[in-house]
Design an enzyme around this catalytic site. Structure first.
Site, PDB file in Angstrom:
ATOM      1  N   ASP A  79      -3.786  -0.831   5.925  1.00 38.05           N
ATOM      2  CA  ASP A  79      -4.109  -0.199   7.205  1.00 38.05           C
ATOM      3  C   ASP A  79      -5.575   0.202   7.310  1.00 38.05           C
ATOM      4  O   ASP A  79      -6.020   0.635   8.360  1.00 38.05           O
ATOM      5  CB  ASP A  79      -3.221   1.030   7.453  1.00 38.05           C
ATOM      6  CG  ASP A  79      -3.324   2.050   6.327  1.00 38.05           C
ATOM      7  OD1 ASP A  79      -4.125   1.832   5.394  1.00 38.05           O
ATOM      8  OD2 ASP A  79      -2.603   3.066   6.384  1.00 38.05           O
ATOM      9  N   ASP A 105       0.872  -1.166   0.000  1.00 37.71           N
ATOM     10  CA  ASP A 105       0.000   0.000   0.000  1.00 37.71           C
ATOM     11  C   ASP A 105       0.915   1.224   0.000  1.00 37.71           C
ATOM     12  O   ASP A 105       1.942   1.227   0.674  1.00 37.71           O
ATOM     13  CB  ASP A 105      -0.885  -0.027   1.249  1.00 37.71           C
ATOM     14  CG  ASP A 105      -1.967   1.034   1.197  1.00 37.71           C
ATOM     15  OD1 ASP A 105      -2.315   1.464   0.092  1.00 37.71           O
ATOM     16  OD2 ASP A 105      -2.453   1.412   2.270  1.00 37.71           O
ATOM     17  N   THR A 111       0.558   4.573   1.018  1.00 35.65           N
ATOM     18  CA  THR A 111       0.643   5.378   2.231  1.00 35.65           C
ATOM     19  C   THR A 111       0.975   4.524   3.437  1.00 35.65           C
ATOM     20  O   THR A 111       0.315   3.516   3.690  1.00 35.65           O
ATOM     21  CB  THR A 111      -0.678   6.123   2.483  1.00 35.65           C
ATOM     22  OG1 THR A 111      -1.001   6.886   1.329  1.00 35.65           O
ATOM     23  CG2 THR A 111      -0.556   7.048   3.683  1.00 35.65           C
TER      24      THR A 111
END
Length: 774
Positions: free
Chosen positions: A528, A296, A298
């Protein structure tokens, strides 16, 4: 219920008594009860207990010593796992989220499991709802409900609107009244469905359990046949019990499963020191086998922090003028998103007083303010202008290709949410994601270990590709915009062709993972957000940041407490250490199993008694297997995984077992006839030669040798000799300082190493090494 005050202590207790309390986050470790149960209630422990009872009948109490080894091994497993559990649970507390809750006595900070129905939660931007609820007080919030809709576009909520657990506040703040808690909340229902899938798979444990399953089928009937055979060959019932018990004990590789579990538990405890929580122990092994890592953007590649890169004046404005306007506008608006923070930290605040504010909206993509009879707006150019001029569009595209986020500052004639009137651009604002510290070195390491890195993001693929380039990810220029594809997507073709996937929906993330798995890859996935849980659960190994959602952390295999992806290097190395070391030492456990099965089959048809008594196997098991393997299993060994567990085991175990069986037959057939040795003497020599073969196998397993490992082998060999010299009677061994016996066993001892080497060359390397053991 009055909104201005929360529940009283009495009302809270009433709801707790009624079962209207929220549930705690799922534990990342097994309970103490489960640890004791799983270590004590095993098939092999049951067999050992029955064998111990039978030996008790014979009155030969010293032959019960094998039970002491079983008890010690089991105790070590329990103690080590409990130590690991306490360490991990202690670290888990650090990653738990807390919430501000209005109670009658004031605002209190509570863990999610202390929230009850009707509690009033004070939610801020970035908070995730732990319960379903109704918005009671707000000036307007935007909520990310991508876990329901699959769309990342935030939804505006006002007073009286419902919100669901797992949602994130992306802007604004609100007081939310809990309506559904615990098992009734949406997120617990969703997480329950996700967690109903299969647990983390372990190739290593599966292989060991497959061996044990075969032994389970063989050991009891073979022992029963051997017992009957001994009685038919006129052995006393006591001799038959002791011989059969020795045979069955030898077949049980009880320490192998224990050693694997202890090694994984030690790894979990080591990782806790590196701020990594392990949800399931086999996942440590799983990551070591990963060859595709889905990232991912970020939090993994970037730190999640934005920073101002550059301001470009337009329409004859000076740089200082534009900086002043941007600084005044962003401070007067009062937004609290990452972009606003980046601008606030870089630009001075002139102290403008706003007479009208239009806060940022993800739907509008801009925010604005009216100060001193002037309207200023900051946002995305394509959303502020009815048509972006071709030259400016080309300029913006160039900045995006460099991985920059392009905003603009403009003066407008109107300041209505749906009408800006005439828009005059004053300048461009270039924002960049901050590449996480050590990201380049971390990704280079994974790529050097033949792990293919893939970037899966909901952002613009061009921007993501540039960030991947800055992070040193190979093939970053192979990118695809998933939003440009129709419903009929060939995911197998996509994963074979592209590295960067932009504008990806939660369902598409899962489909990408499945496509890699169909291509026979082992996949790890980072995430996340709640929208990542489908992909995380589908992946062979899920990795969540502690700063992420509780739902994501509850189903991930690893939780990075500091949200620092660099810690995954420790996980990779721990996994390799466990797999490489267990593959190496497993051969020592299976030597005893293999020769015990072979000898049991042979001695069914022989008149002589089984060559060992239970007590005599103890020195062999402890000194050539138990103690040395414990040290070898914990040494550093970070080589790449070979994936050849059974082949590596059999190349050493099979030749060693052949050598043991050969020597015992020579001792039994020739020692008794040619040298007139009695049963006590032949069994003593059987122990001596078996130990010698196992020590040679230990020497082979310990390679490459260093001073410590060579010292370990010499120490075990010395202790083995001392058993014969000083403790012979304890272990039912005859004295070996007898010239008649020495003339027989010394040539055999001298032949052990060359004979082992010859058998290994012929059987191990030329026959067994060519078999496909998968």
């Amino acid at each position: 219920m009055p909104i201005s005050q929360g529940l009283t202590a009495k009302q809270v207790q009433q709801r707790i008594d009624a079962g209207q309390q929220n549930e705690p986050a799922p534990s990342l470790t097994r309970s103490i009860k489960e640890i004791f149960r799983d270590n004590l209630l095993t098939w092999f422990n049951l067999i050992n207990l029955v064998l111990g009872a039978l030996v008790l009948i014979t009155g030969s109490y010293k032959n019960e010593l094998f039970l002491g080894v079983v008890i010690v091994n089991t105790a070590i497993g329990i103690i080590q796992e409990i130590r690991s559990k306490h360490q991990i649970d202690k670290m888990s507390l650090l990653s738990e989220s807390t919430y501000q809750v209005q109670r009658a006595e004031g605002t209190v900070q509570l863990h999610q499991d202390a929230i009850v129905q009707d509690d009033l939660l004070v939610m801020q931007r970035g908070d995730q709802l732990p319960v379903d609820g109704i918005v009671r007080v707000t000036n307007g919030i935007e909520v990310d409900e991508s876990q329901i809709t699959g769309e990342a576009t935030p939804i505006t909520k006002q007073t009286g609107d419902t919100v669901v657990s797992g949602s994130f506040l992306v802007s604004g703040q609100a007081v939310v009244q809990a309506t559904h808690v615990g098992a009734k909340s949406f997120i617990n229902t969703l997480s329950g469905e996700v967690q109903s899938g299969e647990s983390t798979n372990s190739q290593l444990l599966n292989t060991i359990n497959r061996i044990i399953k075969i032994l389970t089928i063989v050991i009891v009937p073979l022992g029963a046949i051997l017992f009957v055979s001994r009685l038919l060959n006129h052995s006393s019932i006591n001799q038959a019990i002791l011989g059969t018990t020795a045979a069955m004990i030898g077949m049980i590789p009880e320490g192998l499963v224990l050693l694997t579990s202890v090694s994984l538990a030690v790894s979990a405890m080591n990782l806790a020191h590196h701020r990594v929580l392990v949800r399931e122990l086999p996942a440590i092994e799983g990551l070591a086998r990963v060859d595709v890592l889905g990232l991912d953007k970020t939090g993994t590649i970037t730190s999640g922090k934005l920073q101002l890169s550059k301001i470009i004046p337009l329409n004859h404005q000076t740089l200082d003028q534009v900086k002043l306007i941007v600084g005044g506008t962003i401070n007067a608006i009062g937004d609290d998103n990452e972009t606003a923070r980046a601008l606030n930290s870089a630009l001075a605040d002139p102290g403008w007083q706003a007479t009208q504010v239009v806060p940022f909206s993800s739907a509008r993509k801009w925010s604005g303010v009216r100060v001193e009879q002037q309207n200023y707006v900051i946002g995305a150019p394509e959303f502020m202008l009815k048509q972006v001029p071709a030259e400016l569009a080309k300029q913006i595209e160039g900045y995006a290709a460099d991985g920059l986020r392009v905003l603009c500052i403009a003066q407008t004639s109107e300041l209505q949410p749906d009408n800006l009137g005439e828009v005059t651009l004053l300048g461009l604002i270039l924002i960049e994601d901050e590449i996480r510290e050590n990201a380049v070195e971390t990704f280079r390491y994974f790529q050097n270990q033949d792990v293919a890195l893939k970037v899966i993001s909901g952002d613009n693929p061009t921007t993501v590709a540039n960030i991947a380039s800055r992070a040193g990810i190979k093939h970053w220029d192979k990118l695809i915009d998933m939003s440009s594809l129709g419903d009929d997507i060939d995911y197998d073709q996509l994963v074979a062709k592209y590295t960067v996937f932009g504008r990806v929906t939660p369902t598409q993330k899962k489909q990408l993972v499945m496509a890699w798995q169909r291509a026979d890859h082992t996949v790890a996935m980072t995430g996340d957000g709640v929208n990542d849980i489908l992909a995380l659960r589908q992946a062979d190994c899920g990795i969540a940041m502690a700063s992420g959602s509780e739902a994501t952390k509850s189903i991930a295999d690893f939780v990075l407490v500091d949200s620092n992806f660099d810690a995954m290097l420790n996980v990779l190395n721990e996994g390799r250490r466990v797999i490489n070391n267990i593959e190496r030492v497993a051969a020592l456990y299976l030597i005893k199993t293999m020769y015990s099965v072979a000898l049991s089959l042979i001695f069914i048809f022989m008149s002589n008694g089984y060559p060992f008594q239970p007590i005599q196997l103890t020195p062999i098991s402890v000194l050539t297997v138990g103690i040395p393997t414990f040290f070898l299993a914990l040494e550093p060994n970070y080589q790449r995984i070979s994936g050849q567990f059974m082949r590596q085991v059999m190349v050493i175990a099979a030749p060693a077992a052949i050598c043991v069986v050969t020597y015992i037959l020579v001792i039994d057939l020739f020692g008794g006839v040619q040298f007139n040795l009695n049963y006590a003497e032949t069994s003593t020599l059987s122990v001596l030669l078996t130990g010698a073969v196992c020590l040679v196998a230990l020497l082979m397993v310990a390679r490459p040798l260093n001073r410590l490992k060579l010292g370990l082998v010499v120490l075990m060999g010395g202790c083995f000799v001392l058993i014969f010299v000083f403790f012979g009677k304890l272990f039912s061994l005859e004295g070996i300082f007898n010239w008649a016996m020495a003339l027989f066993y010394l040539p055999l001892l001298a032949s052990v190493y060359p004979f082992f080497y010859l058998v290994q060359e012929i059987v191990g390397k030329r026959i067994l090494a060519r078999i496909d053991w998968r």
